[in-house]
Write a protein that holds these residues in place. Sequence first.
Motif, PDB file in Angstrom:
ATOM      1  N   MET A 265      -1.331   0.400   4.164  1.00 27.93           N
ATOM      2  CA  MET A 265      -2.454  -0.416   5.556  1.00 27.93           C
ATOM      3  C   MET A 265      -3.839  -0.965   4.367  1.00 27.93           C
TER       4      MET A 265
ATOM      5  N   GLU B  44       4.534   0.085   6.749  1.00 28.86           N
ATOM      6  CA  GLU B  44       3.430   0.019   7.528  1.00 28.86           C
ATOM      7  C   GLU B  44       4.119  -0.525   8.939  1.00 28.86           C
ATOM      8  N   ILE B  45       5.361  -1.081   9.109  1.00 34.43           N
ATOM      9  CA  ILE B  45       5.851  -2.015  10.080  1.00 34.43           C
ATOM     10  C   ILE B  45       5.740  -0.901  11.129  1.00 34.43           C
TER      11      ILE B  45
ATOM     12  N   TYR C 218       2.018  -1.328  12.174  1.00 35.13           N
ATOM     13  CA  TYR C 218       2.176  -2.306  13.211  1.00 35.13           C
ATOM     14  C   TYR C 218       1.895  -2.329  14.659  1.00 35.13           C
ATOM     15  N   GLU C 219       3.046  -1.714  14.507  1.00 35.65           N
ATOM     16  CA  GLU C 219       3.509  -1.459  16.363  1.00 35.65           C
ATOM     17  C   GLU C 219       3.737  -0.806  17.273  1.00 35.65           C
TER      18      GLU C 219
ATOM     19  N   GLN D 177       0.149   0.177  16.262  1.00 32.77           N
ATOM     20  CA  GLN D 177      -1.268  -0.233  16.878  1.00 32.77           C
ATOM     21  C   GLN D 177      -1.189  -0.206  18.184  1.00 32.77           C
ATOM     22  N   GLY D 178      -0.178  -1.518  18.096  1.00 34.34           N
ATOM     23  CA  GLY D 178      -0.516  -2.252  19.341  1.00 34.34           C
ATOM     24  C   GLY D 178       0.214  -1.379  20.770  1.00 34.34           C
TER      25      GLY D 178
ATOM     26  N   SER E 237      -4.014   6.360   8.903  1.00 32.29           N
ATOM     27  CA  SER E 237      -3.906   4.754   9.050  1.00 32.29           C
ATOM     28  C   SER E 237      -4.348   4.172  10.194  1.00 32.29           C
ATOM     29  N   LEU E 238      -3.597   4.117  10.766  1.00 34.06           N
ATOM     30  CA  LEU E 238      -3.522   4.562  12.911  1.00 34.06           C
ATOM     31  C   LEU E 238      -4.902   4.391  13.291  1.00 34.06           C
TER      32      LEU E 238
ATOM     33  N   THR F 250      -7.925   2.014  12.314  1.00 32.35           N
ATOM     34  CA  THR F 250      -8.106   0.538  12.877  1.00 32.35           C
ATOM     35  C   THR F 250      -8.028   1.204  14.272  1.00 32.35           C
TER      36      THR F 250
END
Length: 275
Positions: free
Chosen positions: A73, A91-92, A95-96, A98-99, A120-121, A124
């Motif tokens: 990330m 990483e997929i 990303y999910e 995070q949203g 990493s979550l 960000t």
Amino acid sequence: MRISELVKELECIGVEDPKTEAQLIIEHLFGVSYAKALLERDRDYDSEKILEILAKRKEKIPLQYIFGKWGFMGLDFFVSPDCLIPRPDTEILVYEAQGLLKIGGSVADLCTGSGCIGLSLLSTRADIERLVMADISRDALEMARKNAHALGLSSKCTLVECDVTRSIPEGRFDMIVSNPPYIPSIDIERLSDEVKNEPRLALDGGEDGLDIVRSLVERVPEHLNENGYFLMEFGFDQGEKIAQIMEKKVTDGVYKSYKILKDYGGNDRVLVAQA
Ligand code: GLN
């Protein structure tokens, strides 16, 4: 040693992608970027350190452990044979996450290893209130602690040593993320020599690979706030079994809904379930 010679040496050792590894080694040792190395094809690099790395690669020690850190990330994570090496497909999941995570939410990362998912979550999403990172391995937790510190995220992190098949850290969370061990025991011997140098504890998921997965699906709802999310990575061929397990859980009202995300290779890879 020239880069073309290094590629040949790596080929002889039998590494999967000698060109990429050669570039990574040159970049790691000499700070020379891919583009620059291409322009300076005939440059003679000091062999001593390269030979040290080649000796370790001969023993099938993954490059990531030799370097002692690896990117995930866009961040650098310390890695050692005490933890799994972060994979791009994971990483997929991030990303999910995070949203989906609500503002100011709390997160638990179970089987955290290097801590790469949770940290990493957190890096960000500065609004995250707290991150609990749990692992059965004290040595892996030390690595997670080191990474939390290096990323300046320690103040929001709690580390818990526990076997998640017996107990999940106390309290309720808005999101639980996990990359548990999910390889069937019988398949471990068939993995590449490099992967076999990763901790078995982080890979071996029991007879059908789903021992820890099933236990998590069972226990997680009691630890999620209403509408909280559970995101979990699983094996490339386990999508159907996961769907079967989750269909029943949704029918029983344990989870509201679920979906399965695919990885970069087009395989089912991540469960996203809402409590
Ligand atoms: N993705 C890893 C592999 O394919 C397995 C990780 C795990 O078991 N959680 O080797």
